[in-house]
Design a protein around this motif. Structure first.
Motif, short mmCIF file in Angstrom:
data_model
loop_
_atom_site.label_atom_id
_atom_site.label_comp_id
_atom_site.label_asym_id
_atom_site.label_seq_id
_atom_site.Cartn_x
_atom_site.Cartn_y
_atom_site.Cartn_z
N MET A 1 0.85 -1.17 0.00
CA MET A 1 0.00 0.00 0.00
C MET A 1 0.90 1.24 0.00
SD MET A 1 -3.14 0.77 2.61
CE MET A 1 -4.12 -0.63 2.21
N SER A 2 0.62 2.16 -0.87
CA SER A 2 1.45 3.36 -0.95
C SER A 2 1.03 4.36 0.11
CB SER A 2 1.31 3.99 -2.34
OG SER A 2 0.04 4.60 -2.47
N GLU A 3 1.85 5.36 0.31
CA GLU A 3 1.57 6.41 1.28
C GLU A 3 0.27 7.14 0.94
OE1 GLU A 3 3.13 7.39 4.15
OE2 GLU A 3 4.30 5.56 3.91
N GLN A 4 -0.04 7.26 -0.34
CA GLN A 4 -1.22 8.00 -0.76
C GLN A 4 -2.51 7.22 -0.51
OE1 GLN A 4 -0.30 8.79 -4.80
NE2 GLN A 4 0.95 10.58 -4.35
N THR A 5 -2.46 5.90 -0.49
CA THR A 5 -3.68 5.10 -0.32
C THR A 5 -3.84 4.57 1.10
OG1 THR A 5 -2.56 3.12 -1.08
CG2 THR A 5 -3.77 4.41 -2.73
N ARG A 6 -2.87 4.76 1.95
CA ARG A 6 -2.94 4.26 3.32
C ARG A 6 -4.02 5.02 4.10
NH1 ARG A 6 2.14 4.79 6.94
NH2 ARG A 6 3.04 3.79 5.14
N VAL A 7 -4.85 4.27 4.81
CA VAL A 7 -5.89 4.87 5.64
C VAL A 7 -5.22 5.55 6.82
CG1 VAL A 7 -7.91 4.40 7.06
CG2 VAL A 7 -7.55 3.12 4.94
N GLN A 8 -5.66 6.76 7.11
CA GLN A 8 -5.09 7.51 8.23
C GLN A 8 -6.18 7.92 9.20
OE1 GLN A 8 -2.84 10.73 6.58
NE2 GLN A 8 -1.32 9.40 5.69
N GLY A 9 -5.77 8.44 10.32
CA GLY A 9 -6.73 8.91 11.32
C GLY A 9 -7.39 7.76 12.05
N PRO A 10 -8.54 8.03 12.65
CA PRO A 10 -9.23 7.00 13.44
C PRO A 10 -9.52 5.72 12.66
CG PRO A 10 -10.22 9.15 13.84
CD PRO A 10 -9.23 9.33 12.72
N ALA A 11 -9.83 5.85 11.38
CA ALA A 11 -10.17 4.66 10.58
C ALA A 11 -9.00 3.69 10.46
CB ALA A 11 -10.66 5.08 9.20
N SER A 12 -7.79 4.14 10.70
CA SER A 12 -6.64 3.23 10.62
C SER A 12 -6.69 2.15 11.70
CB SER A 12 -5.33 4.02 10.70
OG SER A 12 -5.17 4.60 11.99
N TYR A 13 -7.48 2.38 12.75
CA TYR A 13 -7.63 1.39 13.82
C TYR A 13 -8.69 0.33 13.51
CZ TYR A 13 -4.99 4.31 17.11
OH TYR A 13 -4.01 5.02 17.75
N PHE A 14 -9.52 0.55 12.50
CA PHE A 14 -10.67 -0.31 12.27
C PHE A 14 -10.33 -1.77 12.05
CE2 PHE A 14 -13.70 3.30 10.77
CZ PHE A 14 -13.64 3.88 12.03
N PRO A 15 -9.33 -2.12 11.24
CA PRO A 15 -9.03 -3.55 11.07
C PRO A 15 -8.66 -4.24 12.39
CG PRO A 15 -7.98 -2.28 9.34
CD PRO A 15 -8.51 -1.29 10.33
N SER A 16 -7.89 -3.59 13.22
CA SER A 16 -7.51 -4.22 14.49
C SER A 16 -8.67 -4.25 15.47
CB SER A 16 -6.29 -3.53 15.11
OG SER A 16 -6.56 -2.18 15.40
N ILE A 17 -9.57 -3.27 15.42
CA ILE A 17 -10.76 -3.29 16.27
C ILE A 17 -11.64 -4.48 15.89
CG2 ILE A 17 -12.94 -2.09 16.77
CD1 ILE A 17 -11.29 0.56 16.52
N GLU A 18 -11.87 -4.67 14.60
CA GLU A 18 -12.71 -5.78 14.16
C GLU A 18 -12.08 -7.12 14.51
OE1 GLU A 18 -13.31 -4.84 10.01
OE2 GLU A 18 -15.14 -3.73 10.48
N GLN A 19 -10.79 -7.22 14.36
CA GLN A 19 -10.10 -8.48 14.68
C GLN A 19 -10.13 -8.75 16.18
OE1 GLN A 19 -5.95 -8.53 13.66
NE2 GLN A 19 -5.78 -10.73 13.95
#
Length: 69
Positions: free
Chosen positions: A1-19
Motif C-alpha cells: 500500500m502506498s503512502e497515498q492510499t494508506r488509511v489515516q486517522g481514526p479509521a486506521s484502527y478499524f481492522p484491528s478493532i474488528e479483529q
C-alpha cells in the motif's frame, strides 16, 4: 500500500478493532449512536467499561463517530 492510499486517522484502527473484538465497526458505531448526546470522554469510558475496549480503540471509534454526526 502506498503512502497515498494508506488509511489515516481514526479509521486506521478499524481492522484491528474488528479483529480484536470480533464485531464490525458498524456495530460499534450503532452502539455509539444509541448513547445520544454524551460527551466524547463519556462515550470512550462507556466502551471501555461496558465492552472491555482499550482506550486507543475506543477513542478512535468515538472520534470517527463524532465527525460523522
Amino acid at each position: 500500500m502506498s503512502e497515498q492510499t494508506r488509511v489515516q486517522g481514526p479509521a486506521s484502527y478499524f481492522p484491528s478493532i474488528e479483529q480484536r473484538y470480533g464485531k464490525p465497526v458498524s456495530h460499534w458505531l450503532e452502539l455509539l449512536a444509541s448513547l445520544g448526546e454524551r460527551k466524547h470522554a463519556e462515550q470512550v469510558a462507556w466502551l471501555k467499561a461496558e465492552h472491555g475496549m482499550g482506550h486507543g480503540h475506543a477513542n478512535a471509534l468515538v472520534a470517527f463517530h463524532r465527525t460523522r454526526a
